[in-house]
Design a protein around this motif. Structure first.
Motif, PDB file in Angstrom:
ATOM      1  N   GLU A 113     137.819  60.106  81.373  1.00 55.83           N
ATOM      2  CA  GLU A 113     138.158  58.694  81.211  1.00 55.83           C
ATOM      3  C   GLU A 113     138.340  58.323  79.751  1.00 55.83           C
ATOM      4  O   GLU A 113     139.261  57.596  79.376  1.00 55.83           O
ATOM      5  CB  GLU A 113     137.052  57.832  81.827  1.00 55.83           C
ATOM      6  N   LYS A 114     137.446  58.842  78.905  1.00 53.71           N
ATOM      7  CA  LYS A 114     137.476  58.486  77.484  1.00 53.71           C
ATOM      8  C   LYS A 114     138.729  59.042  76.802  1.00 53.71           C
ATOM      9  O   LYS A 114     139.361  58.364  75.986  1.00 53.71           O
ATOM     10  CB  LYS A 114     136.224  59.012  76.799  1.00 53.71           C
ATOM     11  N   VAL A 133     146.203  53.322  78.363  1.00 56.46           N
ATOM     12  CA  VAL A 133     146.273  52.120  79.182  1.00 56.46           C
ATOM     13  C   VAL A 133     145.826  50.907  78.376  1.00 56.46           C
ATOM     14  O   VAL A 133     145.144  51.015  77.345  1.00 56.46           O
ATOM     15  CB  VAL A 133     145.398  52.272  80.439  1.00 56.46           C
ATOM     16  N   SER A 192     144.048  46.873  78.192  1.00 57.63           N
ATOM     17  CA  SER A 192     142.708  46.366  78.515  1.00 57.63           C
ATOM     18  C   SER A 192     142.589  45.920  79.963  1.00 57.63           C
ATOM     19  O   SER A 192     141.501  45.867  80.522  1.00 57.63           O
ATOM     20  CB  SER A 192     142.361  45.197  77.585  1.00 57.63           C
ATOM     21  N   GLY A 247     141.442  59.815  78.360  1.00 56.36           N
ATOM     22  CA  GLY A 247     142.636  59.389  79.093  1.00 56.36           C
ATOM     23  C   GLY A 247     143.339  60.517  79.811  1.00 56.36           C
ATOM     24  O   GLY A 247     144.564  60.474  79.975  1.00 56.36           O
ATOM     25  N   VAL A 304     140.652  61.601  87.971  1.00 55.31           N
ATOM     26  CA  VAL A 304     140.319  61.362  86.580  1.00 55.31           C
ATOM     27  C   VAL A 304     139.562  62.566  86.034  1.00 55.31           C
ATOM     28  O   VAL A 304     138.532  62.962  86.573  1.00 55.31           O
ATOM     29  CB  VAL A 304     139.462  60.084  86.433  1.00 55.31           C
ATOM     30  N   ALA A 320     143.729  47.479  82.613  1.00 57.07           N
ATOM     31  CA  ALA A 320     143.824  48.589  83.565  1.00 57.07           C
ATOM     32  C   ALA A 320     142.854  49.695  83.179  1.00 57.07           C
ATOM     33  O   ALA A 320     142.416  49.777  82.030  1.00 57.07           O
ATOM     34  CB  ALA A 320     145.250  49.123  83.600  1.00 57.07           C
ATOM     35  N   THR A 321     142.501  50.506  84.175  1.00 63.01           N
ATOM     36  CA  THR A 321     141.625  51.650  83.928  1.00 63.01           C
ATOM     37  C   THR A 321     142.288  52.904  84.479  1.00 63.01           C
ATOM     38  O   THR A 321     143.207  52.836  85.315  1.00 63.01           O
ATOM     39  CB  THR A 321     140.262  51.466  84.597  1.00 63.01           C
ATOM     40  N   LEU A 322     141.812  54.016  84.008  1.00 59.83           N
ATOM     41  CA  LEU A 322     142.357  55.288  84.476  1.00 59.83           C
ATOM     42  C   LEU A 322     142.094  55.482  85.960  1.00 59.83           C
ATOM     43  O   LEU A 322     142.891  56.083  86.677  1.00 59.83           O
ATOM     44  CB  LEU A 322     141.753  56.436  83.653  1.00 59.83           C
ATOM     45  N   GLN A 323     140.965  54.960  86.434  1.00 57.82           N
ATOM     46  CA  GLN A 323     140.602  55.109  87.839  1.00 57.82           C
ATOM     47  C   GLN A 323     141.557  54.327  88.739  1.00 57.82           C
ATOM     48  O   GLN A 323     141.992  54.817  89.781  1.00 57.82           O
ATOM     49  CB  GLN A 323     139.157  54.634  88.058  1.00 57.82           C
ATOM     50  N   THR A 324     141.901  53.097  88.327  1.00 56.06           N
ATOM     51  CA  THR A 324     142.826  52.305  89.143  1.00 56.06           C
ATOM     52  C   THR A 324     144.214  52.946  89.187  1.00 56.06           C
ATOM     53  O   THR A 324     144.901  52.875  90.206  1.00 56.06           O
ATOM     54  CB  THR A 324     142.938  50.876  88.578  1.00 56.06           C
TER      55      THR A 324
END
Length: 358
Positions: free
Chosen positions: A61-62, A40, A42, A64, A58, A44-48
């Motif tokens: 997270e690190k 992703v 900058s 991905g 998730v 956006a996040t994996l959670q969103t």
């Protein structure tokens, strides 16, 4: 009635077995069936991203990593790539390919649910690369295959029976035909098909223009190569059986009696021997038909023909969701011919019984 019911149940069992076997490749997996790796930006996040995908969570997270419902990886990949901020998404590869009976059972369940809702699978057309329903294209594929399969099979029966009778009438022809038969038996089917195709190519090169179609181009389908393939390979088996059967009948007492009454060898072969070897012919026809179907599949694959056999053997049009339907269709074609042969055998036996009772 009991015999008919038994054969119907056997046919249904055969179709069920073909359905399971045609999906066996789903048991071999090389990617995680419930994990997706996402890269992703900058903003956006994996959670969103996970919040926009129902049933996903998730995992790391690190790294991905995102978990999705089992077996839904490829469905979710299409949705993920449409989300803003996703640079890249891919299935997570396994360290090495493995056998997963869980995923095999999942794929079987998904197909059966699709069948119940009228979805018999789709495949990507080799002509325009669009997805086509297998039910929509199946009649065209079946008609294309039958245009050379049925004439080729009839030619195999007629030519092999004629050659066997000629071999029985004239000794020199018999020696020659037996030698050709021994040679063809020793050659692989694939080699014979390649020889036919090479002959077409060299004929085209020698004459300077196309004398026959070698591969399918659009809606133009080759006829001669699959026709000759289907006619040649089963005829080898039929000829061998009929040669033995005719030789057996020629040694019977009724042949000697008929010739003693003044009948010629040709009259004996046509009037008496031919009728008495029909049961042998009907007994070998199921095996010959199976060989014809196998030869048809190889010929369609080599010539790039988009028929029933070409669909199964060509990787460019194969589809996991519609493969079992095509395989079962081929099985139904084979069963139809077997039922026809069974009815002919039954008819033949009844006539023989009536002749004996008189």
């Amino acid at each position: 009635m009991k015999s008919t019911l038994r054969w119907v149940l056997l046919g249904l069992l055969t179709l069920v077995c073909i359905f399971f076997l045609s999906n066996i490749r789903n048991a071999f997996i090389s990617t995680q069936p419930d994990q997706i790796k996402i890269m992703v930006g900058s903003g956006a996040t994996l959670q969103t991203i996970s919040e926009k995908l129902p049933g996903s969570q998730v995992l790391d997270e690190k790294a991905g990593l995102l978990t999705v419902p089992y077996g839904k990886v490829w469905d979710y990949l299409g949705e993920i790539m449409s989300i803003k901020g996703v640079f890249r998404a891919a299935a997570v590869p396994l360290d090495h390919p493995t056998i997963s009976w869980r995923y095999y059972g999942y794929s079987i369940k998904e197909q059966l649910q699709g069948f119940l809702h009228g979805d018999f699978g789709k495949f990507r057309s080799p002509f325009n690369r669009t997805e086509v329903s297998v039910v929509q294209e199946l009649p065209t594929m079946l008609l294309r295959t039958c245009t050379y399969f049925i004439p080729g099979l009839l030619m195999a029966v007629g030519v092999s029976l004629l050659m066997a009778m000629l071999a029985a009438k004239w000794r020199r022809i018999g020696v020659f035909m037996d030698g050709v038969h021994a040679l063809l038996v020793g050659l692989p089917d694939f080699f014979l098909i390649v020889l036919i195709q090479l002959g077409a190519i060299y004929a085209t090169k020698f004459l300077g223009h196309y004398v026959l179609l070698i591969v399918q181009v659009g809606n133009k389908t080759p006829f001669l190569i699959p026709f000759l393939t289907i006619a040649l390979i089963p005829s080898v088996t039929i000829y061998g059986t009929m040669r033995v059967a005719i030789s057996r009948e020629l040694g019977q007492d009724y042949v000697v009696t008929a010739q003693a009454k003044g009948l010629t060898r040709s009259e004996v072969l046509i009037s008496h021997v031919l009728r008495n070897v029909m049961q042998d012919l009907l007994a070998i026809l199921p095996k010959a038909t199976t060989l014809a179907l196998a030869s048809m599949a190889v010929a369609e694959a080599i010539c790039g023909i988009f028929g029933l056999g070409g669909f199964i053997t060509s990787p460019t049009v194969q589809s996991v969701s519609s493969m079992s339907v095509i395989c079962m269709t081929l099985a139904l074609v084979a069963m139809a011919f077997h039922v026809l042969y069974a009815l002919l055998r039954r008819r033949f036996v009844i006539r023989t019984g009536e002749a004996v009772s008189q």
